[in-house]
Enzyme design. Structure first.
Site, short mmCIF file in Angstrom:
data_model
loop_
_atom_site.label_atom_id
_atom_site.label_comp_id
_atom_site.label_asym_id
_atom_site.label_seq_id
_atom_site.Cartn_x
_atom_site.Cartn_y
_atom_site.Cartn_z
N PRO A 135 4.62 50.98 -1.70
CA PRO A 135 5.53 51.46 -1.38
C PRO A 135 5.90 50.93 0.08
O PRO A 135 4.70 50.95 1.03
CB PRO A 135 5.86 52.95 -1.29
CG PRO A 135 4.59 53.31 -1.53
CD PRO A 135 3.76 52.21 -2.37
N ASN A 136 6.79 50.57 0.70
CA ASN A 136 7.34 50.10 2.06
C ASN A 136 6.86 48.93 2.59
O ASN A 136 7.09 48.30 3.57
CB ASN A 136 6.92 51.12 3.01
CG ASN A 136 7.73 52.53 2.68
OD1 ASN A 136 9.11 52.63 2.56
ND2 ASN A 136 6.97 53.38 2.45
N ARG A 156 9.12 47.22 9.65
CA ARG A 156 8.27 48.41 9.66
C ARG A 156 7.05 48.58 10.70
O ARG A 156 6.30 47.61 10.64
CB ARG A 156 7.58 48.57 8.17
CG ARG A 156 6.67 49.68 7.97
CD ARG A 156 6.13 49.44 6.56
NE ARG A 156 5.21 50.59 6.62
CZ ARG A 156 4.45 50.80 5.73
NH1 ARG A 156 4.07 49.86 4.99
NH2 ARG A 156 3.79 51.91 5.63
N TYR A 194 1.64 46.92 11.59
CA TYR A 194 1.78 46.13 10.38
C TYR A 194 2.05 44.45 10.77
O TYR A 194 1.95 43.48 10.03
CB TYR A 194 2.46 46.56 9.39
CG TYR A 194 2.13 47.71 8.85
CD1 TYR A 194 0.88 48.08 8.07
CD2 TYR A 194 3.05 48.95 9.11
CE1 TYR A 194 0.56 49.48 7.76
CE2 TYR A 194 2.39 50.19 8.67
CZ TYR A 194 1.39 50.41 8.07
OH TYR A 194 0.95 51.77 7.68
N ASN A 228 -2.67 46.35 -2.53
CA ASN A 228 -2.38 47.14 -1.39
C ASN A 228 -1.57 48.42 -1.92
O ASN A 228 -0.48 48.33 -2.10
CB ASN A 228 -1.86 46.51 -0.28
CG ASN A 228 -1.60 47.19 1.02
OD1 ASN A 228 -1.82 48.57 0.85
ND2 ASN A 228 -1.27 46.72 2.12
N ALA A 252 0.94 53.86 0.76
CA ALA A 252 0.71 55.32 1.05
C ALA A 252 0.39 55.94 -0.43
O ALA A 252 -0.45 56.89 -0.17
CB ALA A 252 2.25 55.99 0.99
N HIS A 269 -3.67 57.05 -0.85
CA HIS A 269 -4.09 58.52 -0.42
C HIS A 269 -3.71 59.70 -1.29
O HIS A 269 -4.12 60.75 -1.08
CB HIS A 269 -3.61 58.89 1.10
CG HIS A 269 -3.73 57.70 2.16
ND1 HIS A 269 -5.15 56.85 2.16
CD2 HIS A 269 -2.96 56.77 2.49
CE1 HIS A 269 -4.72 55.90 3.13
NE2 HIS A 269 -3.38 55.62 3.18
N ASP A 273 -6.34 55.86 -12.08
CA ASP A 273 -6.57 56.05 -13.55
C ASP A 273 -6.19 54.94 -14.29
O ASP A 273 -6.72 54.53 -15.30
CB ASP A 273 -6.16 57.22 -14.30
CG ASP A 273 -6.68 58.62 -14.10
OD1 ASP A 273 -7.86 58.67 -13.28
OD2 ASP A 273 -6.35 59.94 -14.02
N GLU A 307 -9.24 46.24 -3.19
CA GLU A 307 -8.23 46.94 -2.56
C GLU A 307 -8.10 46.31 -1.10
O GLU A 307 -9.18 46.32 -0.35
CB GLU A 307 -8.68 48.61 -2.37
CG GLU A 307 -7.96 49.41 -1.40
CD GLU A 307 -8.75 50.64 -1.34
OE1 GLU A 307 -9.73 50.94 -1.70
OE2 GLU A 307 -8.14 51.61 -0.78
N HIS A 336 -5.90 46.59 2.73
CA HIS A 336 -4.92 47.49 3.74
C HIS A 336 -4.68 46.57 5.00
O HIS A 336 -5.81 45.98 5.63
CB HIS A 336 -5.48 48.56 4.19
CG HIS A 336 -5.61 49.59 3.00
ND1 HIS A 336 -4.63 50.30 2.05
CD2 HIS A 336 -6.62 49.94 2.00
CE1 HIS A 336 -5.08 50.81 1.22
NE2 HIS A 336 -6.19 50.67 1.21
N SER A 385 -3.68 47.36 7.93
CA SER A 385 -4.52 48.04 9.09
C SER A 385 -5.80 48.84 8.63
O SER A 385 -5.95 48.73 7.62
CB SER A 385 -3.23 49.43 9.50
OG SER A 385 -3.27 50.27 8.33
N ARG A 442 -7.16 55.36 11.77
CA ARG A 442 -5.77 55.97 11.94
C ARG A 442 -5.76 57.67 11.80
O ARG A 442 -6.61 58.39 12.08
CB ARG A 442 -4.73 55.33 10.95
CG ARG A 442 -4.70 53.89 11.62
CD ARG A 442 -3.92 53.25 10.59
NE ARG A 442 -2.44 53.49 10.84
CZ ARG A 442 -1.41 53.26 9.98
NH1 ARG A 442 -1.63 52.56 8.74
NH2 ARG A 442 -0.24 53.97 10.25
C1 DQA Z 1 -1.37 50.35 4.37
C2 DQA Z 1 -2.15 51.72 5.00
C3 DQA Z 1 -1.37 52.74 4.16
O1 DQA Z 1 -2.29 54.21 4.82
C4 DQA Z 1 0.05 53.06 4.62
O2 DQA Z 1 0.65 54.14 3.95
C5 DQA Z 1 0.57 51.87 4.32
C6 DQA Z 1 -0.06 50.42 4.39
C7 DQA Z 1 -1.87 49.23 5.09
O3 DQA Z 1 -1.56 48.17 4.44
O4 DQA Z 1 -2.47 49.24 6.27
O5 DQA Z 1 1.89 51.78 3.77
O6 DQA Z 1 -1.88 50.47 3.18
#
Ligand code: DQA
Length: 144
Positions: A9-10, A17, A22, A73, A76, A79, A86, A97, A99, A101, A106
């Protein structure tokens, strides 16, 4: 060898954003970048982005028997999502995985990742180049 690159998401809002966290590159740039990295690694590449947890679970399940490696990635959902953890465990597809950031420097709630329990490796805080690192690492790992 075929990889599936999943963005949660996002991440479709990249460029708009929180650019201080980012970066200024948009999601189209990320997709081009990832496709180039897959070409360089000599792997076929499918990409998937969703803002919905269940859609991500469905896509992971669909990958069973068709995809050799996943780079995800989970954004959110990293977490919060036992369901994505699963799903990854269910299909057993080698996963990295990523990320953009550095989730460890953080807020406290970002330090815990469910998905990392199913990942062979986690790359965080390397920006968009972290995806390339993940793709090249996974391709090497699977050719060993
Ligand atoms: C993220 C880090 C996550 O905590 C955050 O919710 C994101 C992006 C990152 O790519 O740094 O949406 O996965």
């Amino acid at each position: 060898m075929k990889f599936l690159i999943i963005n949660g998401p996002n991440l479709n809002m990249l460029g708009i954003r929180e650019p201080g966290i980012y970066g200024k590159q948009d999601f189209a740039y990320l997709l081009d970048y990832v496709k180039q990295a897959c070409d360089d690694a000599g792997v076929e590449c499918e990409t998937f982005q969703s803002n919905h947890e269940g859609a991500i679970v469905d896509r992971i399940q669909e990958a069973y028997g068709k995809i050799d490696g996943i780079v995800i990635n989970p954004a959110a959902y990293t977490h919060t999502s036992v369901a994505i953890l699963d799903a990854l465990k269910s299909v057993g597809i080698p996963t990295v995985e990523v990320h953009i950031s550095d989730i460890n420097s953080r807020e406290e709630f970002r330090k815990h990742s469910y998905v990392s329990l199913a990942a062979k490796k986690t790359i965080a805080g390397h920006g968009i180049p972290g995806y390339r690192e993940a793709i090249l690492w996974l391709a090497d790992e699977l050719r060993k």
